[in-house]
Design an enzyme around this catalytic site. Structure first.
Site, short mmCIF file in Angstrom:
data_model
loop_
_atom_site.label_atom_id
_atom_site.label_comp_id
_atom_site.label_asym_id
_atom_site.label_seq_id
_atom_site.Cartn_x
_atom_site.Cartn_y
_atom_site.Cartn_z
N ASN A 197 -3.38 8.74 4.38
CA ASN A 197 -2.23 8.08 5.03
C ASN A 197 -2.22 8.19 6.55
O ASN A 197 -1.71 7.29 7.23
CB ASN A 197 -0.92 8.69 4.50
CG ASN A 197 -0.71 8.42 3.01
OD1 ASN A 197 -1.16 7.38 2.51
ND2 ASN A 197 -0.07 9.34 2.32
N ARG B 169 0.83 -1.21 0.00
CA ARG B 169 0.00 0.00 0.00
C ARG B 169 0.86 1.26 0.00
O ARG B 169 0.55 2.24 -0.68
CB ARG B 169 -0.95 -0.02 1.20
CG ARG B 169 -1.90 1.17 1.21
CD ARG B 169 -3.06 0.93 2.16
NE ARG B 169 -4.05 2.00 2.06
CZ ARG B 169 -4.28 2.89 3.02
NH1 ARG B 169 -3.59 2.85 4.16
NH2 ARG B 169 -5.20 3.81 2.85
N HIS C 259 0.65 4.31 -2.69
CA HIS C 259 0.45 5.70 -2.26
C HIS C 259 1.65 6.58 -2.59
O HIS C 259 1.51 7.79 -2.72
CB HIS C 259 0.12 5.75 -0.76
CG HIS C 259 -1.28 5.33 -0.46
ND1 HIS C 259 -1.95 5.70 0.68
CD2 HIS C 259 -2.16 4.58 -1.18
CE1 HIS C 259 -3.19 5.19 0.66
NE2 HIS C 259 -3.33 4.49 -0.45
N HIS D 176 -5.98 -5.97 -2.75
CA HIS D 176 -6.85 -6.11 -1.58
C HIS D 176 -7.11 -7.58 -1.22
O HIS D 176 -7.93 -7.85 -0.34
CB HIS D 176 -8.15 -5.34 -1.78
CG HIS D 176 -7.99 -3.85 -1.66
ND1 HIS D 176 -9.00 -2.96 -1.92
CD2 HIS D 176 -6.91 -3.09 -1.30
CE1 HIS D 176 -8.56 -1.71 -1.72
NE2 HIS D 176 -7.29 -1.78 -1.36
C1 HEM Z 1 -8.85 1.29 -6.31
C2 HEM Z 1 -8.89 2.17 -5.34
C3 HEM Z 1 -8.44 1.88 -3.92
C4 HEM Z 1 -9.06 2.31 -2.81
C5 HEM Z 1 -10.31 3.16 -2.74
C6 HEM Z 1 -8.30 1.79 -1.68
C7 HEM Z 1 -8.61 2.04 -0.35
C8 HEM Z 1 -8.03 1.40 0.72
C9 HEM Z 1 -8.40 1.60 2.10
C10 HEM Z 1 -9.48 2.55 2.60
C11 HEM Z 1 -7.65 0.74 2.85
C12 HEM Z 1 -7.71 0.54 4.36
C13 HEM Z 1 -6.73 1.44 5.09
C14 HEM Z 1 -6.91 1.37 6.59
O1 HEM Z 1 -7.87 0.79 7.07
O2 HEM Z 1 -6.06 1.94 7.30
C15 HEM Z 1 -6.80 0.03 1.94
C16 HEM Z 1 -5.91 -0.94 2.31
C17 HEM Z 1 -5.02 -1.54 1.44
N1 HEM Z 1 -4.83 -1.20 0.12
FE1 HEM Z 1 -6.07 -0.11 -1.01
N2 HEM Z 1 -7.26 1.06 -2.15
C18 HEM Z 1 -7.29 1.08 -3.52
C19 HEM Z 1 -6.38 0.52 -4.37
C20 HEM Z 1 -5.25 -0.14 -3.95
C21 HEM Z 1 -4.15 -0.51 -4.81
C22 HEM Z 1 -4.07 -0.19 -6.30
C23 HEM Z 1 -3.25 -1.16 -4.03
C24 HEM Z 1 -1.91 -1.72 -4.40
C25 HEM Z 1 -1.50 -1.96 -5.62
C26 HEM Z 1 -3.80 -1.22 -2.69
C27 HEM Z 1 -3.26 -1.88 -1.62
C28 HEM Z 1 -3.82 -1.96 -0.37
C29 HEM Z 1 -3.38 -2.89 0.65
C30 HEM Z 1 -2.35 -3.98 0.46
C31 HEM Z 1 -4.12 -2.60 1.80
C32 HEM Z 1 -3.97 -3.26 3.19
C33 HEM Z 1 -2.89 -2.50 3.96
C34 HEM Z 1 -2.58 -3.04 5.33
O3 HEM Z 1 -3.07 -4.09 5.75
O4 HEM Z 1 -1.79 -2.36 6.02
N3 HEM Z 1 -5.00 -0.57 -2.68
N4 HEM Z 1 -7.03 0.46 0.65
#
Ligand code: HEM
Length: 318
Positions: free
Chosen positions: A93, A61, A65, A192
């Site tokens: 973030n 993530r 970002h 995800h």
């Molecule tokens: C398509 C639009 C996307 C949205 C709206 C989005 C939104 C989010 C949100 C709200 C979270 C939770 C953060 C939290 O609870 O603190 C999250 C987690 C995450 N996102 Fe996304 N995301 C998107 C795309 C992506 C992309 C493109 C990637 C990587 C290539 C990604 C990788 C991740 C990962 C791996 C997590 C888990 C992080 C953790 O466990 O620490 N996301 N995302």
């Protein structure tokens, strides 16, 4: 090159110069200056992921970002100071992006092996690839040679990153703004399949805000994500296997078990439904497309040549 005709030598030199002028990345960028780089990063990530499997997700993530905000330039890693407000404290973030200490650990090991040579942006790109692979996902060749930004942009972080309430058309246009297609977006969203999310980002969806949701799944999530309070309570984004990098995320979507509103938008009667269905049954196709899209993500506007710097400490400019 003595045996080559002059014209060929000129052509070869011209193409090397053209590469440098375009600031292209290359897989062999550190092969003479830091030959052990990839081994150092891989073993540090193996340790971090063994200690906490979620770390692979958190680093992935961070990379997303970083790259979506003025390119993959390590800008997300800069700490705020009394005179500088950067990306760490931006909306998407703050109290959410994590893994900075792991990047610091890797950076100090890389510095010990090759002083002042490898950028934080490249370390993040390699650590991301290794984390995905360590949880069972694909691997790919990371293009290298990114340099680190001397600045960061909180306003770009606030406006360029999609939020969990985004519609399909918003998601498509935000990725298009970075030169990524709707299919790239759908493949990258498969990230995800690993990681955790805080209640505050999906509460609306599980408490009546969305109709396109499996009722049993919504009830399960409400057990730890109540109407009020518990904002930072965690839930796996992929209900099936949050520490396995597989195609479970797409199966969730087909079963209307997407955690975020934005996730379920990829399978809600729109243009991405057929690709989601394909990935839900063909894990190998997803893995291959994800790897290709990650290379594209990693190529977003890198600083190269003499632009930027190789930061000595990922948290501050030299
Ligand atoms: C398509 C639009 C996307 C949205 C709206 C989005 C939104 C989010 C949100 C709200 C979270 C939770 C953060 C939290 O609870 O603190 C999250 C987690 C995450 N996102 Fe996304 N995301 C998107 C795309 C992506 C992309 C493109 C990637 C990587 C290539 C990604 C990788 C991740 C990962 C791996 C997590 C888990 C992080 C953790 O466990 O620490 N996301 N995302």
């Amino acid at each position: 090159m003595a045996f080559l005709p002059n014209s060929l030598v000129t052509l070869a030199l011209l193409s090397i110069l053209a590469c440098a002028a375009q600031g292209q990345l290359s897989a062999s960028f550190y092969s003479t200056t830091c030959p052990n780089l990839q081994t150092v990063v891989r073993s540090a990530m193996a340790q971090a992921v063994a200690k906490e499997p979620r770390m692979a997700a958190s680093i992935l993530r961070l990379f997303f970002h970083d790259c979506f905000v003025n390119g993959c330039d390590g800008s997300i890693l800069l700490d705020d100071t009394p005179t500088f407000t950067g990306e760490k404290s931006a909306g998407p973030n703050a109290n959410s992006a994590r893994g900075f200490d792991v990047i610091d650990t890797i950076k100090s090991q890389v510095e010990a092996a090759c002083k002042a040579t490898v950028s934080c942006a490249d370390i993040l790109a390699l650590a991301t690839r290794d984390g995905v692979n360590l949880l069972g996902g694909p691997t790919w060749t990371v293009q290298l040679g990114r340099r680190d930004a001397r600045t960061a942009s909180q306003s770009a972080a606030n406006s360029n990153l999609p939020g969990p309430g985004s519609s399909l058309s918003t998601l498509i246009s935000m990725f298009a703004a970075k030169g990524l297609s709707a299919s790239d977006m759908t493949a990258l969203s498969g990230a995800h399949t690993i990681g955790q999310a805080q209640c505050q980002f999906f509460r609306g969806r599980i408490t009546g805000g969305d109709t396109n949701i499996n009722a049993t799944f919504a009830a399960l999530r409400r057990q730890t994500c109540p109407m009020t309070g518990g904002n930072s309570n965690l839930a796996p984004i992929d209900v099936q296997s949050p520490i396995k990098f597989d195609n479970g995320y797409y199966q969730d979507l087909v079963g209307r078990r997407g955690l975020f509103h934005s996730d379920q938008e990829l399978f809600n009667g729109g243009s991405q439904d057929s690709l989601v269905r394909l990935y839900s049954t063909n894990g190998a196709k997803f893995a291959a497309d994800f790897a290709k899209a990650m290379i594209k993500l990693g190529n977003l506007s890198p600083l190269t040549g003499s632009n930027g710097e190789v930061r000595l400490n990922c948290r501050k400019v030299n």
